[in-house]
Design a protein around this motif. Sequence first.
Motif, PDB file in Angstrom:
ATOM      1  N   ALA A  50       0.834  -1.200   0.000  1.00 62.19           N
ATOM      2  CA  ALA A  50       0.000   0.000   0.000  1.00 62.19           C
ATOM      3  C   ALA A  50       0.872   1.254   0.000  1.00 62.19           C
ATOM      4  CB  ALA A  50      -0.936  -0.001   1.210  1.00 62.19           C
ATOM      5  N   GLN A  51       1.931   1.262   0.815  1.00 64.80           N
ATOM      6  CA  GLN A  51       2.825   2.423   0.869  1.00 64.80           C
ATOM      7  C   GLN A  51       3.500   2.637  -0.481  1.00 64.80           C
ATOM      8  OE1 GLN A  51       5.294   1.388   4.209  1.00 64.80           O
ATOM      9  NE2 GLN A  51       4.071   2.569   5.652  1.00 64.80           N
ATOM     10  N   ASN A  52       3.931   1.542  -1.106  1.00 70.90           N
ATOM     11  CA  ASN A  52       4.556   1.657  -2.427  1.00 70.90           C
ATOM     12  C   ASN A  52       3.565   2.182  -3.456  1.00 70.90           C
ATOM     13  OD1 ASN A  52       6.979   0.729  -1.422  1.00 70.90           O
ATOM     14  ND2 ASN A  52       6.653  -1.374  -2.053  1.00 70.90           N
ATOM     15  N   ASP A  53       2.304   1.709  -3.376  1.00 73.91           N
ATOM     16  CA  ASP A  53       1.270   2.186  -4.291  1.00 73.91           C
ATOM     17  C   ASP A  53       1.063   3.683  -4.122  1.00 73.91           C
ATOM     18  OD1 ASP A  53       0.962  -0.334  -5.267  1.00 73.91           O
ATOM     19  OD2 ASP A  53      -0.970  -0.728  -4.294  1.00 73.91           O
ATOM     20  N   VAL A  58       1.782   9.186  -5.944  1.00 77.15           N
ATOM     21  CA  VAL A  58       2.271  10.560  -5.705  1.00 77.15           C
ATOM     22  C   VAL A  58       3.282  10.941  -6.778  1.00 77.15           C
ATOM     23  CG1 VAL A  58       3.658  11.974  -4.126  1.00 77.15           C
ATOM     24  CG2 VAL A  58       1.789  10.581  -3.232  1.00 77.15           C
ATOM     25  N   ASN A  59       4.182  10.006  -7.097  1.00 79.69           N
ATOM     26  CA  ASN A  59       5.171  10.274  -8.151  1.00 79.69           C
ATOM     27  C   ASN A  59       4.491  10.521  -9.492  1.00 79.69           C
ATOM     28  OD1 ASN A  59       7.374  10.109  -6.470  1.00 79.69           O
ATOM     29  ND2 ASN A  59       7.773   7.956  -6.909  1.00 79.69           N
ATOM     30  N   ASP A  60       3.475   9.696  -9.805  1.00 82.90           N
ATOM     31  CA  ASP A  60       2.747   9.867 -11.069  1.00 82.90           C
ATOM     32  C   ASP A  60       2.104  11.244 -11.135  1.00 82.90           C
ATOM     33  OD1 ASP A  60       3.490   7.327 -11.762  1.00 82.90           O
ATOM     34  OD2 ASP A  60       1.516   6.424 -11.407  1.00 82.90           O
ATOM     35  N   VAL A  61       1.435  11.625 -10.029  1.00 85.48           N
ATOM     36  CA  VAL A  61       0.775  12.931  -9.996  1.00 85.48           C
ATOM     37  C   VAL A  61       1.807  14.046 -10.149  1.00 85.48           C
ATOM     38  CG1 VAL A  61      -0.488  14.527  -8.496  1.00 85.48           C
ATOM     39  CG2 VAL A  61      -1.221  12.148  -8.670  1.00 85.48           C
ATOM     40  N   ALA A  62       2.931  13.902  -9.446  1.00 83.60           N
ATOM     41  CA  ALA A  62       3.985  14.919  -9.529  1.00 83.60           C
ATOM     42  C   ALA A  62       4.511  15.046 -10.960  1.00 83.60           C
ATOM     43  CB  ALA A  62       5.119  14.570  -8.564  1.00 83.60           C
ATOM     44  N   LYS A  63       4.701  13.891 -11.628  1.00 87.79           N
ATOM     45  CA  LYS A  63       5.181  13.918 -13.013  1.00 87.79           C
ATOM     46  C   LYS A  63       4.173  14.617 -13.915  1.00 87.79           C
ATOM     47  CE  LYS A  63       7.951   9.701 -12.875  1.00 87.79           C
ATOM     48  NZ  LYS A  63       7.890   8.267 -13.158  1.00 87.79           N
ATOM     49  N   LYS A  64       2.887  14.237 -13.755  1.00 84.48           N
ATOM     50  CA  LYS A  64       1.841  14.841 -14.592  1.00 84.48           C
ATOM     51  C   LYS A  64       1.771  16.345 -14.339  1.00 84.48           C
ATOM     52  CE  LYS A  64      -0.980  10.696 -15.017  1.00 84.48           C
ATOM     53  NZ  LYS A  64      -2.060   9.927 -14.428  1.00 84.48           N
ATOM     54  N   PHE A  65       1.834  16.721 -13.066  1.00 87.71           N
ATOM     55  CA  PHE A  65       1.775  18.138 -12.704  1.00 87.71           C
ATOM     56  C   PHE A  65       2.970  18.877 -13.313  1.00 87.71           C
ATOM     57  CE2 PHE A  65       2.615  21.690  -9.760  1.00 87.71           C
ATOM     58  CZ  PHE A  65       1.413  22.350  -9.881  1.00 87.71           C
ATOM     59  N   GLY A  66       4.153  18.268 -13.188  1.00 86.84           N
ATOM     60  CA  GLY A  66       5.358  18.867 -13.771  1.00 86.84           C
ATOM     61  C   GLY A  66       5.222  19.027 -15.274  1.00 86.84           C
ATOM     62  N   GLN A  67       4.656  18.022 -15.923  1.00 81.67           N
ATOM     63  CA  GLN A  67       4.466  18.078 -17.377  1.00 81.67           C
ATOM     64  C   GLN A  67       3.494  19.195 -17.738  1.00 81.67           C
ATOM     65  OE1 GLN A  67       6.223  16.311 -19.737  1.00 81.67           O
ATOM     66  NE2 GLN A  67       5.225  17.816 -21.037  1.00 81.67           N
ATOM     67  N   GLU A  68       2.404  19.306 -16.949  1.00 80.08           N
ATOM     68  CA  GLU A  68       1.430  20.360 -17.216  1.00 80.08           C
ATOM     69  C   GLU A  68       2.047  21.736 -17.021  1.00 80.08           C
ATOM     70  OE1 GLU A  68      -2.090  19.588 -14.907  1.00 80.08           O
ATOM     71  OE2 GLU A  68      -2.472  17.710 -15.948  1.00 80.08           O
ATOM     72  N   VAL A  69       2.876  21.877 -15.989  1.00 76.07           N
ATOM     73  CA  VAL A  69       3.568  23.156 -15.762  1.00 76.07           C
ATOM     74  C   VAL A  69       4.461  23.476 -16.953  1.00 76.07           C
ATOM     75  CG1 VAL A  69       5.331  24.299 -14.355  1.00 76.07           C
ATOM     76  CG2 VAL A  69       3.450  23.089 -13.240  1.00 76.07           C
ATOM     77  N   ASN A  70       5.194  22.468 -17.442  1.00 76.16           N
ATOM     78  CA  ASN A  70       6.058  22.676 -18.613  1.00 76.16           C
ATOM     79  C   ASN A  70       5.234  23.057 -19.835  1.00 76.16           C
ATOM     80  OD1 ASN A  70       8.431  22.182 -17.245  1.00 76.16           O
ATOM     81  ND2 ASN A  70       8.492  20.013 -17.788  1.00 76.16           N
ATOM     82  N   ASP A  71       4.091  22.371 -20.017  1.00 74.20           N
ATOM     83  CA  ASP A  71       3.220  22.681 -21.156  1.00 74.20           C
ATOM     84  C   ASP A  71       2.727  24.127 -21.068  1.00 74.20           C
ATOM     85  OD1 ASP A  71       3.611  20.099 -21.965  1.00 74.20           O
ATOM     86  OD2 ASP A  71       1.600  19.390 -21.415  1.00 74.20           O
ATOM     87  N   LEU A  72       2.311  24.534 -19.845  1.00 75.05           N
ATOM     88  CA  LEU A  72       1.839  25.914 -19.657  1.00 75.05           C
ATOM     89  C   LEU A  72       2.956  26.914 -19.931  1.00 75.05           C
ATOM     90  CD1 LEU A  72      -0.374  25.552 -16.451  1.00 75.05           C
ATOM     91  CD2 LEU A  72      -1.148  26.247 -18.715  1.00 75.05           C
TER      92      LEU A  72
END
Length: 100
Positions: A50-53, A58-72
């Motif tokens: 569960a902790q690994n999940d 969290v890592n996935d969300v951070a990556k997506k957020f980072g990508q969206e920031v880069n896109d913006l």
Amino acid sequence: LGGGSGGIDMRLGVVDNTLGTIQDRLAEQKVLIADLENTLRNVEAKQNVAQNDVASSVNDVAKKFGQEVNDLRQAGVEMRGNLKRLEERLSSNLGGGGGG
């Protein structure tokens, strides 16, 4: 003496029975402890999964957020470029119109 000896034998029999009962209970306790240890190991394993999940999510969300920031950021750069070209076109049109 024979009767006394019989009494001792009887008492020894009771002690043997009691020891046997104690050994049976100990064996039952060992089984219960082993079950509890297995349960604990399973819980710990599930907790780790569960902790690994969660960490992975969290890592996935951070990556997506980072990508969206880069896109913006990229979109902002493009918009600034478009605005600059628009300003240049407007100023040259206005300048040309004023001169004529």
